[in-house]
Write a protein that holds these residues in place. Structure first.
Motif, PDB file in Angstrom:
ATOM      1  N   LEU A  64      98.911  27.601 -16.991  1.00 57.93           N
ATOM      2  CA  LEU A  64      97.903  28.571 -16.555  1.00 57.93           C
ATOM      3  C   LEU A  64      98.315  30.006 -16.894  1.00 57.93           C
ATOM      4  N   PHE A  65      99.631  30.290 -16.844  1.00 63.07           N
ATOM      5  CA  PHE A  65     100.116  31.637 -17.171  1.00 63.07           C
ATOM      6  C   PHE A  65      99.767  32.003 -18.620  1.00 63.07           C
ATOM      7  N   PHE A  66     100.134  31.118 -19.554  1.00 68.07           N
ATOM      8  CA  PHE A  66      99.850  31.407 -20.966  1.00 68.07           C
ATOM      9  C   PHE A  66      98.354  31.300 -21.268  1.00 68.07           C
ATOM     10  N   PHE A  67      97.660  30.388 -20.599  1.00 69.58           N
ATOM     11  CA  PHE A  67      96.223  30.256 -20.810  1.00 69.58           C
ATOM     12  C   PHE A  67      95.510  31.547 -20.434  1.00 69.58           C
ATOM     13  N   VAL A  68      95.861  32.119 -19.288  1.00 69.78           N
ATOM     14  CA  VAL A  68      95.212  33.346 -18.812  1.00 69.78           C
ATOM     15  C   VAL A  68      95.531  34.513 -19.740  1.00 69.78           C
ATOM     16  N   LEU A  93      86.529  25.997 -14.460  1.00 66.23           N
ATOM     17  CA  LEU A  93      86.642  25.034 -13.356  1.00 66.23           C
ATOM     18  C   LEU A  93      87.277  23.734 -13.849  1.00 66.23           C
ATOM     19  N   LEU A  94      86.853  23.293 -15.033  1.00 64.00           N
ATOM     20  CA  LEU A  94      87.446  22.085 -15.620  1.00 64.00           C
ATOM     21  C   LEU A  94      88.921  22.291 -15.939  1.00 64.00           C
ATOM     22  N   VAL A  95      89.253  23.469 -16.465  1.00 64.40           N
ATOM     23  CA  VAL A  95      90.652  23.781 -16.759  1.00 64.40           C
ATOM     24  C   VAL A  95      91.479  23.740 -15.474  1.00 64.40           C
ATOM     25  N   SER A  96      90.941  24.323 -14.404  1.00 65.03           N
ATOM     26  CA  SER A  96      91.642  24.328 -13.116  1.00 65.03           C
ATOM     27  C   SER A  96      91.867  22.904 -12.625  1.00 65.03           C
ATOM     28  N   PHE A  97      90.828  22.079 -12.725  1.00 65.37           N
ATOM     29  CA  PHE A  97      90.930  20.702 -12.233  1.00 65.37           C
ATOM     30  C   PHE A  97      91.948  19.899 -13.042  1.00 65.37           C
ATOM     31  N   PHE A  98      91.833  19.949 -14.362  1.00 66.41           N
ATOM     32  CA  PHE A  98      92.722  19.135 -15.203  1.00 66.41           C
ATOM     33  C   PHE A  98      94.163  19.633 -15.193  1.00 66.41           C
ATOM     34  N   SER A  99      94.368  20.909 -14.921  1.00 66.73           N
ATOM     35  CA  SER A  99      95.740  21.420 -14.870  1.00 66.73           C
ATOM     36  C   SER A  99      96.411  21.123 -13.534  1.00 66.73           C
ATOM     37  N   LEU A 100      95.629  20.659 -12.556  1.00 61.28           N
ATOM     38  CA  LEU A 100      96.184  20.351 -11.227  1.00 61.28           C
ATOM     39  C   LEU A 100      96.170  18.857 -10.919  1.00 61.28           C
ATOM     40  N   THR A 101      95.891  18.025 -11.905  1.00 61.32           N
ATOM     41  CA  THR A 101      95.765  16.583 -11.643  1.00 61.32           C
ATOM     42  C   THR A 101      96.728  15.746 -12.480  1.00 61.32           C
ATOM     43  N   PHE A 102      97.847  16.320 -12.890  1.00 64.70           N
ATOM     44  CA  PHE A 102      98.818  15.537 -13.657  1.00 64.70           C
ATOM     45  C   PHE A 102      99.370  14.377 -12.821  1.00 64.70           C
ATOM     46  N   PHE A 103      99.482  14.583 -11.511  1.00 62.92           N
ATOM     47  CA  PHE A 103     100.011  13.526 -10.635  1.00 62.92           C
ATOM     48  C   PHE A 103      99.063  12.326 -10.577  1.00 62.92           C
ATOM     49  N   ILE A 104      97.776  12.561 -10.807  1.00 62.09           N
ATOM     50  CA  ILE A 104      96.824  11.444 -10.825  1.00 62.09           C
ATOM     51  C   ILE A 104      97.045  10.603 -12.085  1.00 62.09           C
ATOM     52  N   SER A 105      97.332  11.255 -13.209  1.00 60.96           N
ATOM     53  CA  SER A 105      97.657  10.504 -14.425  1.00 60.96           C
ATOM     54  C   SER A 105      98.932   9.690 -14.225  1.00 60.96           C
ATOM     55  N   TYR A 106      99.873  10.244 -13.465  1.00 61.36           N
ATOM     56  CA  TYR A 106     101.092   9.501 -13.120  1.00 61.36           C
ATOM     57  C   TYR A 106     100.722   8.206 -12.390  1.00 61.36           C
ATOM     58  N   SER A 107      99.766   8.290 -11.451  1.00 57.35           N
ATOM     59  CA  SER A 107      99.302   7.105 -10.713  1.00 57.35           C
ATOM     60  C   SER A 107      98.601   6.118 -11.635  1.00 57.35           C
ATOM     61  N   PHE A 108      97.822   6.626 -12.592  1.00 58.72           N
ATOM     62  CA  PHE A 108      97.162   5.748 -13.553  1.00 58.72           C
ATOM     63  C   PHE A 108      98.202   4.961 -14.364  1.00 58.72           C
ATOM     64  N   GLY A 109      99.298   5.634 -14.719  1.00 58.20           N
ATOM     65  CA  GLY A 109     100.367   4.957 -15.440  1.00 58.20           C
ATOM     66  C   GLY A 109     101.018   3.877 -14.592  1.00 58.20           C
ATOM     67  N   PHE A 110     101.244   4.192 -13.326  1.00 58.20           N
ATOM     68  CA  PHE A 110     101.806   3.217 -12.379  1.00 58.20           C
ATOM     69  C   PHE A 110     100.895   1.994 -12.273  1.00 58.20           C
ATOM     70  N   ASN A 111      99.596   2.249 -12.166  1.00 59.14           N
ATOM     71  CA  ASN A 111      98.620   1.158 -12.037  1.00 59.14           C
ATOM     72  C   ASN A 111      98.555   0.319 -13.313  1.00 59.14           C
ATOM     73  N   ALA A 112      98.634   0.997 -14.459  1.00 54.84           N
ATOM     74  CA  ALA A 112      98.595   0.261 -15.736  1.00 54.84           C
ATOM     75  C   ALA A 112      99.789  -0.683 -15.855  1.00 54.84           C
ATOM     76  N   LYS A 113     100.979  -0.218 -15.436  1.00 51.67           N
ATOM     77  CA  LYS A 113     102.164  -1.083 -15.499  1.00 51.67           C
ATOM     78  C   LYS A 113     102.041  -2.242 -14.513  1.00 51.67           C
ATOM     79  N   LEU A 114     101.504  -1.964 -13.312  1.00 47.03           N
ATOM     80  CA  LEU A 114     101.291  -3.023 -12.318  1.00 47.03           C
ATOM     81  C   LEU A 114     100.406  -4.118 -12.887  1.00 47.03           C
ATOM     82  N   ARG A 115      99.307  -3.724 -13.531  1.00 49.34           N
ATOM     83  CA  ARG A 115      98.378  -4.713 -14.077  1.00 49.34           C
ATOM     84  C   ARG A 115      98.935  -5.406 -15.323  1.00 49.34           C
TER      85      ARG A 115
END
Length: 404
Positions: A64-68, A93-115
């Motif tokens: 966000l620092f370099f983006f701004v 707004l989309l930039v704000s959302f996607f830059s604050l949801t990296f932990f959700i992608s981490y969960s998606f990776g966890f779920n993919a390995k589980l399956r």
């Protein structure tokens, strides 16, 4: 929106996509394994103190620092219409959302390995095995429970299932307090006929009723339910009298229809009936080796999920066939010891992870959206201020040149 700004935004979203992919891979690699999953396992939520949260904080801050800086320095000078400003606001707004949801992608990776480790097909196979073997796995004190084992739970073979009818016998008509009750069981049968012939049964229906030993008047008394579909009426009624207590093949292991854990999106009645057939075949149709093999699979399943067990398949097979053939003897022991609660908790957790994934935990949802909206408000406000300031400076420069 000019081409330079569009290219900048595309590059920014590309960087975000790469970061999200990195967190997805990180979550995939950090999967704890089936054996370590327990009732407290959940998809990642921002915890403020571990490696994912700390790295998330710094990566988001740097992006966000370099983006701004690049946005305000290179793309905030043009005079924009109201619709263009709103468009930029939505993008921010989309930039704000996607830059604050990296932990959700981490969960998606966890779920993919589980399956990947446990495909849904394999999970259903494990559930089916447990559902079939469920009556062999109760704690021995449960085998005296009438709520678990009674003739109404029997689904197979024919003439089961049955329905219980409790009749009261009065020994003295003048003394209603002097009575006893007895339970009688009747098969549950189905008769389909034309609705027009419902009141006046046709010859075919009468022949069917005669074969069952029930006349048309008696049928009316025995009707359980009626269901009209089109021009036909389906009647479910109590059929022939059944004597479960005298049925040598109606052992306690068949007097159960409950499921250890139902399969997802499969009717429970269908599962119960199919399991009853498999259980009956294991007890009366196939050799003892078939049941032994099932218990060996069960033993492997318990080890797979890290469930402590003392089950010895050969011993448990002997116990089951002994109690199948000695129904009158009290059931005071069966060698099926394992951690029942741990197994239930394990499958409860897996069901939640598979079918009720909660990638954004309720405990942080309100904080998360507050942070997203706050970051968006700051970004959009900075853009509007810089845009206004740059236009004003450009206007002042133009006036000075005219005066010269």
């Amino acid at each position: 929106m000019d081409k330079k700004l569009k290219r900048f935004l595309i590059k920014s979203f590309a960087v975000l996509a790469v970061i999200h992919l990195a967190y997805f891979i990180y979550g995939y690699m950090k999967f704890v394994g089936l054996q370590k999953i327990n009732i407290y396992t959940e998809f990642y939520r921002f915890k403020f103190y571990d490696d994912v949260s700390i790295s998330h904080f710094f990566v988001t801050g740097l992006f966000l620092f370099f983006f701004v800086i690049f946005l305000l320095r290179n793309h905030s000078k043009k005079r924009n219409t109201l619709s263009e400003k709103l468009g930029i606001g939505i993008i921010l707004l989309l930039v704000s959302f996607f830059s604050l949801t990296f932990f959700i992608s981490y969960s998606f990776g966890f779920n993919a390995k589980l399956r990947n480790v446990l495909p849904e097909k394999d999970l259903n196979k494990d559930k089916t095995l447990l559902n079939v073997l469920q009556p062999f796995l109760y704690n021995y004190t449960s085998y005296s429970s009438e709520s678990l084992f009674n003739p109404e739970n029997v689904l197979y073979p024919k003439p089961y299932p049955v329905i219980e009818q409790i009749d009261t016998l009065y020994y003295d008509p003048d003394n209603r307090g002097y009575y006893s009750t007895e339970s009688n069981y009747y098969s549950i049968d189905t008769l389909t006929m034309l609705s027009a012939d419902h009141k006046k049964l046709n010859n075919k229906a009468k022949l069917a009723l005669d074969f069952l030993g029930v006349d048309d008047k008696e049928l009316e008394k025995r009707i359980i339910s009626k269901h009209e579909k089109g021009d036909s009426t389906q009647i479910i009624f109590k059929g022939i009298k059944v004597y479960p207590q005298a049925d040598e093949k109606m052992c306690i292991f068949l007097q159960n229809k409950f499921l250890f854990f139902p399969l997802h999106k499969v009717p429970e009645q269908q599962q119960q009936y199919q399991n009853a057939i498999k259980r009956y075949d294991l007890l009366y149709k196939y050799s003892q080796d078939s049941l032994l093999y099932s218990f060996q699979r069960l033993n492997g399943l318990l080890k797979k999920y890290n469930i402590e067990t003392q089950i010895v398949p050969k011993d448990l097979t002997k116990d089951v066939f002994y109690y199948r053939d000695h129904q009158q003897e009290p059931l005071n022991g069966i060698r099926n010891t394992y951690e029942r609660n741990d197994l239930k908790d394990k499958f409860k957790t897996l069901d939640r992870l598979f079918y009720k994934p909660n990638y954004l935990h309720p405990s942080i949802m309100e904080i998360f959206f507050t942070v997203v909206m706050s970051v968006w408000a700051v970004l959009f406000l900075l853009y509007l201020i810089w845009n206004f300031r740059n236009r004003k400076l450009s206007s002042d420069d133009f006036k000075e040149k005219e005066q010269m």
